[in-house]
Design a protein around this motif. Structure first.
Motif, PDB file in Angstrom:
ATOM      1  N   GLN A  98       0.859  -1.181   0.000  1.00  0.00           N
ATOM      2  CA  GLN A  98       0.000   0.000   0.000  1.00  0.00           C
ATOM      3  C   GLN A  98       0.895   1.230   0.000  1.00  0.00           C
ATOM      4  O   GLN A  98       1.848   1.314   0.775  1.00  0.00           O
ATOM      5  N   ARG A  99       0.575   2.152  -0.897  1.00  0.00           N
ATOM      6  CA  ARG A  99       1.382   3.371  -1.033  1.00  0.00           C
ATOM      7  C   ARG A  99       0.707   4.506  -0.284  1.00  0.00           C
ATOM      8  O   ARG A  99      -0.503   4.671  -0.367  1.00  0.00           O
ATOM      9  N   HIS A 100       1.511   5.294   0.426  1.00  0.00           N
ATOM     10  CA  HIS A 100       1.007   6.417   1.201  1.00  0.00           C
ATOM     11  C   HIS A 100       1.649   7.700   0.684  1.00  0.00           C
ATOM     12  O   HIS A 100       2.871   7.803   0.607  1.00  0.00           O
ATOM     13  N   PHE A 101       0.806   8.648   0.329  1.00  0.00           N
ATOM     14  CA  PHE A 101       1.257   9.945  -0.158  1.00  0.00           C
ATOM     15  C   PHE A 101       1.010  10.985   0.928  1.00  0.00           C
ATOM     16  O   PHE A 101      -0.093  11.042   1.483  1.00  0.00           O
ATOM     17  N   ASP A 102       2.023  11.819   1.215  1.00  0.00           N
ATOM     18  CA  ASP A 102       1.740  12.952   2.083  1.00  0.00           C
ATOM     19  C   ASP A 102       1.039  14.019   1.243  1.00  0.00           C
ATOM     20  O   ASP A 102       0.849  13.851   0.037  1.00  0.00           O
ATOM     21  N   THR A 103       0.636  15.113   1.852  1.00  0.00           N
ATOM     22  CA  THR A 103      -0.140  16.136   1.149  1.00  0.00           C
ATOM     23  C   THR A 103       0.627  16.700  -0.039  1.00  0.00           C
ATOM     24  O   THR A 103       0.081  16.850  -1.136  1.00  0.00           O
ATOM     25  N   ARG A 104       1.911  17.017   0.139  1.00  0.00           N
ATOM     26  CA  ARG A 104       2.740  17.576  -0.941  1.00  0.00           C
ATOM     27  C   ARG A 104       2.853  16.587  -2.093  1.00  0.00           C
ATOM     28  O   ARG A 104       2.662  16.939  -3.258  1.00  0.00           O
ATOM     29  N   THR A 105       3.160  15.353  -1.779  1.00  0.00           N
ATOM     30  CA  THR A 105       3.342  14.331  -2.807  1.00  0.00           C
ATOM     31  C   THR A 105       2.039  14.071  -3.549  1.00  0.00           C
ATOM     32  O   THR A 105       2.041  13.904  -4.769  1.00  0.00           O
ATOM     33  N   HIS A 106       0.932  14.059  -2.836  1.00  0.00           N
ATOM     34  CA  HIS A 106      -0.361  13.861  -3.483  1.00  0.00           C
ATOM     35  C   HIS A 106      -0.650  15.012  -4.443  1.00  0.00           C
ATOM     36  O   HIS A 106      -1.088  14.786  -5.578  1.00  0.00           O
ATOM     37  N   SER A 107      -0.393  16.249  -4.016  1.00  0.00           N
ATOM     38  CA  SER A 107      -0.607  17.414  -4.887  1.00  0.00           C
ATOM     39  C   SER A 107       0.262  17.332  -6.133  1.00  0.00           C
ATOM     40  O   SER A 107      -0.186  17.641  -7.241  1.00  0.00           O
ATOM     41  N   LEU A 108       1.514  16.905  -5.959  1.00  0.00           N
ATOM     42  CA  LEU A 108       2.414  16.764  -7.111  1.00  0.00           C
ATOM     43  C   LEU A 108       1.929  15.667  -8.055  1.00  0.00           C
ATOM     44  O   LEU A 108       1.992  15.823  -9.277  1.00  0.00           O
ATOM     45  N   ALA A 109       1.441  14.573  -7.501  1.00  0.00           N
ATOM     46  CA  ALA A 109       0.945  13.474  -8.345  1.00  0.00           C
ATOM     47  C   ALA A 109      -0.259  13.928  -9.164  1.00  0.00           C
ATOM     48  O   ALA A 109      -0.358  13.599 -10.356  1.00  0.00           O
ATOM     49  N   VAL A 110      -1.145  14.691  -8.563  1.00  0.00           N
ATOM     50  CA  VAL A 110      -2.299  15.217  -9.298  1.00  0.00           C
ATOM     51  C   VAL A 110      -1.817  16.172 -10.393  1.00  0.00           C
ATOM     52  O   VAL A 110      -2.280  16.115 -11.539  1.00  0.00           O
ATOM     53  N   ALA A 111      -0.858  17.035 -10.063  1.00  0.00           N
ATOM     54  CA  ALA A 111      -0.323  17.991 -11.043  1.00  0.00           C
ATOM     55  C   ALA A 111       0.331  17.258 -12.211  1.00  0.00           C
ATOM     56  O   ALA A 111       0.144  17.635 -13.376  1.00  0.00           O
ATOM     57  N   VAL A 112       1.076  16.202 -11.934  1.00  0.00           N
ATOM     58  CA  VAL A 112       1.716  15.428 -13.002  1.00  0.00           C
ATOM     59  C   VAL A 112       0.655  14.757 -13.869  1.00  0.00           C
ATOM     60  O   VAL A 112       0.815  14.668 -15.093  1.00  0.00           O
ATOM     61  N   GLY A 113      -0.432  14.334 -13.277  1.00  0.00           N
ATOM     62  CA  GLY A 113      -1.536  13.785 -14.071  1.00  0.00           C
ATOM     63  C   GLY A 113      -2.044  14.798 -15.086  1.00  0.00           C
ATOM     64  O   GLY A 113      -2.350  14.446 -16.235  1.00  0.00           O
ATOM     65  N   HIS A 114      -2.112  16.060 -14.694  1.00  0.00           N
ATOM     66  CA  HIS A 114      -2.533  17.108 -15.624  1.00  0.00           C
ATOM     67  C   HIS A 114      -1.481  17.350 -16.708  1.00  0.00           C
ATOM     68  O   HIS A 114      -1.826  17.606 -17.867  1.00  0.00           O
ATOM     69  N   LEU A 115      -0.208  17.254 -16.340  1.00  0.00           N
ATOM     70  CA  LEU A 115       0.853  17.392 -17.349  1.00  0.00           C
ATOM     71  C   LEU A 115       0.771  16.260 -18.361  1.00  0.00           C
ATOM     72  O   LEU A 115       0.977  16.470 -19.560  1.00  0.00           O
ATOM     73  N   ILE A 116       0.462  15.069 -17.888  1.00  0.00           N
ATOM     74  CA  ILE A 116       0.310  13.924 -18.795  1.00  0.00           C
ATOM     75  C   ILE A 116      -0.873  14.158 -19.729  1.00  0.00           C
ATOM     76  O   ILE A 116      -0.806  13.863 -20.930  1.00  0.00           O
TER      77      ILE A 116
END
Length: 141
Positions: A98-116
């Motif tokens: 199970q992967r755990h994202f902190d708030t910063r990492t989660h925000s970055l992952a969402v942002a990268v999804g938009h870049l994709i």
């Protein structure tokens, strides 16, 4: 004539989608990605941001820079993801990660999804235009 018009409308719709994705990506760059990076590691994000504000959006060099930024951000995100093993006697493998994202990492992952999403939209426009050129060359030659 109607076939050309429908094709033009299709290409316009693809381009409009790319422009919309660019607007979303620009917001993510300004609000999430650039502020989260140390100043010395912002160069590629700044380069992509400049492309978004110019006529360079629908170009191969832009796609190249965007791909580099996406790959760079994926590495940055993976540094902060915590993975734990969850034992489960009913699971064939005995459990799962199970992967755990902190708030910063989660925000970055969402942002990268938009870049994709932007990468895919721009690629679709460029590929459609290139396919049209190839088709025209075949029909004329």
């Amino acid at each position: 004539m109607s076939v050309e018009l429908s094709h033009r409308e299709f290409l316009l719709a693809l381009t409009a989608d790319a422009v919309m994705q660019a607007r979303i990506a620009r917001d993510q760059l300004y609000d999430v990605i650039i502020p989260s990076l140390p100043p010395l590691r912002r160069a590629i994000a700044e380069a992509v941001k400049r492309h978004l504000n110019a006529d360079a959006l629908l170009t191969e060099p832009f796609l190249h820079d965007l791909e580099i930024l996406i790959d760079f951000m994926r590495v940055e995100i993976e540094k902060d993801v915590q993975t734990t093993w969850i034992a489960d006697e009913h699971n064939v493998h005995g459990g799962h990660h199970q992967r755990h994202f902190d708030t910063r990492t989660h925000s970055l992952a969402v942002a990268v999804g938009h870049l994709i999403g932007l990468y895919e939209a721009v690629t679709e426009v460029i590929d459609t235009v290139q396919a049209e050129r190839l088709m025209d060359d075949l029909l004329q030659g």
